[in-house]
Scaffold this motif. Structure first.
Motif, PDB file in Angstrom:
ATOM      1  N   LYS A  66      16.351  63.309  37.580  1.00 26.77           N
ATOM      2  CA  LYS A  66      16.179  63.624  38.816  1.00 26.77           C
ATOM      3  C   LYS A  66      15.814  62.386  39.659  1.00 26.77           C
ATOM      4  O   LYS A  66      15.900  62.202  40.750  1.00 26.77           O
ATOM      5  CB  LYS A  66      15.167  64.712  38.862  1.00 26.77           C
ATOM      6  N   LYS A  67      14.798  61.700  39.173  1.00 29.02           N
ATOM      7  CA  LYS A  67      14.279  60.404  39.684  1.00 29.02           C
ATOM      8  C   LYS A  67      15.393  59.497  40.097  1.00 29.02           C
ATOM      9  O   LYS A  67      15.085  59.035  41.027  1.00 29.02           O
ATOM     10  CB  LYS A  67      13.170  59.896  38.815  1.00 29.02           C
ATOM     11  N   GLU A  68      16.034  59.276  39.072  1.00 29.63           N
ATOM     12  CA  GLU A  68      17.293  58.385  39.299  1.00 29.63           C
ATOM     13  C   GLU A  68      18.203  58.862  40.395  1.00 29.63           C
ATOM     14  O   GLU A  68      18.806  58.238  41.060  1.00 29.63           O
ATOM     15  CB  GLU A  68      17.967  58.210  37.960  1.00 29.63           C
ATOM     16  N   GLN A  69      18.560  60.126  40.338  1.00 31.01           N
ATOM     17  CA  GLN A  69      19.428  60.654  41.352  1.00 31.01           C
ATOM     18  C   GLN A  69      18.882  60.620  42.729  1.00 31.01           C
ATOM     19  O   GLN A  69      19.627  60.281  43.738  1.00 31.01           O
ATOM     20  CB  GLN A  69      19.688  62.323  41.140  1.00 31.01           C
ATOM     21  N   LYS A  70      17.538  60.689  42.931  1.00 31.24           N
ATOM     22  CA  LYS A  70      16.829  60.418  44.139  1.00 31.24           C
ATOM     23  C   LYS A  70      16.886  59.001  44.681  1.00 31.24           C
ATOM     24  O   LYS A  70      17.040  58.801  45.857  1.00 31.24           O
ATOM     25  CB  LYS A  70      15.625  61.026  44.173  1.00 31.24           C
ATOM     26  N   ARG A  71      16.751  58.202  43.613  1.00 37.17           N
ATOM     27  CA  ARG A  71      17.026  56.705  43.990  1.00 37.17           C
ATOM     28  C   ARG A  71      18.308  56.361  44.297  1.00 37.17           C
ATOM     29  O   ARG A  71      18.452  55.551  45.451  1.00 37.17           O
ATOM     30  CB  ARG A  71      16.632  55.679  42.662  1.00 37.17           C
ATOM     31  N   ALA A 100      20.554  58.328  45.687  1.00 36.94           N
ATOM     32  CA  ALA A 100      20.844  58.942  46.982  1.00 36.94           C
ATOM     33  C   ALA A 100      20.221  58.083  48.345  1.00 36.94           C
ATOM     34  O   ALA A 100      20.946  58.191  49.305  1.00 36.94           O
ATOM     35  CB  ALA A 100      20.540  60.203  46.792  1.00 36.94           C
ATOM     36  N   ALA A 101      19.015  57.608  48.058  1.00 40.10           N
ATOM     37  CA  ALA A 101      18.285  56.811  48.955  1.00 40.10           C
ATOM     38  C   ALA A 101      19.075  55.550  49.110  1.00 40.10           C
ATOM     39  O   ALA A 101      19.472  55.004  50.261  1.00 40.10           O
ATOM     40  CB  ALA A 101      17.006  56.701  48.391  1.00 40.10           C
ATOM     41  N   SER A 141      22.322  56.114  51.108  1.00 40.10           N
ATOM     42  CA  SER A 141      22.025  56.549  52.579  1.00 40.10           C
ATOM     43  C   SER A 141      21.641  55.231  53.296  1.00 40.10           C
ATOM     44  O   SER A 141      21.856  55.320  54.567  1.00 40.10           O
ATOM     45  CB  SER A 141      20.914  57.619  52.725  1.00 40.10           C
TER      46      SER A 141
END
Length: 109
Positions: A44-49, A51-52, A55
């Motif tokens: 989940k941490k990698e997915q957030k990174r 996505a950021a 963006s």
């Protein structure tokens, strides 16, 4: 359910079973919690990174695709980008944003 022991005392068998059931539930909760921390949380941490990073993607950024191509972003749509590859600037390929694995801003080393 009561059990008669050899010394003549009576014990309650359900009390002993209830304690082991509670211990089993606690062990399962600890194992599931440990598996979440080991497997799910880093993903989940990698997915957030990722996505950021996507963006903050801008025109002119240098990108590395998941297939290993390096190019310059020339246009950005909702879920696709057009990336220019090569030295002659004639190879422009539309691709999904999810195919980008790394982004370098023009001023970064």
């Amino acid at each position: 359910m009561s059990i008669l022991l050899s010394d003549g005392t009576v014990t309650d068998a359900t009390a002993a079973g209830g304690g082991s059931l509670l211990m089993m539930v606690i062990v399962y909760a600890v194992v599931i919690g440990a598996m979440w921390f080991i497997f799910m949380r880093p993903q989940k941490k990698e997915q957030k990174r990722l996505a950021a990073m996507l963006s903050s993607l801008e025109t002119g950024d240098c990108v590395l695709t998941t297939s290993g191509f390096i190019g310059i972003v020339i246009d950005i749509n909702d879920d696709t980008v057009i990336v220019e590859f090569g030295n002659n600037k004639n190879c422009r390929i539309p691709m999904e944003k999810s195919a980008i694995s790394r982004v370098e801003k023009p001023g970064e080393a």
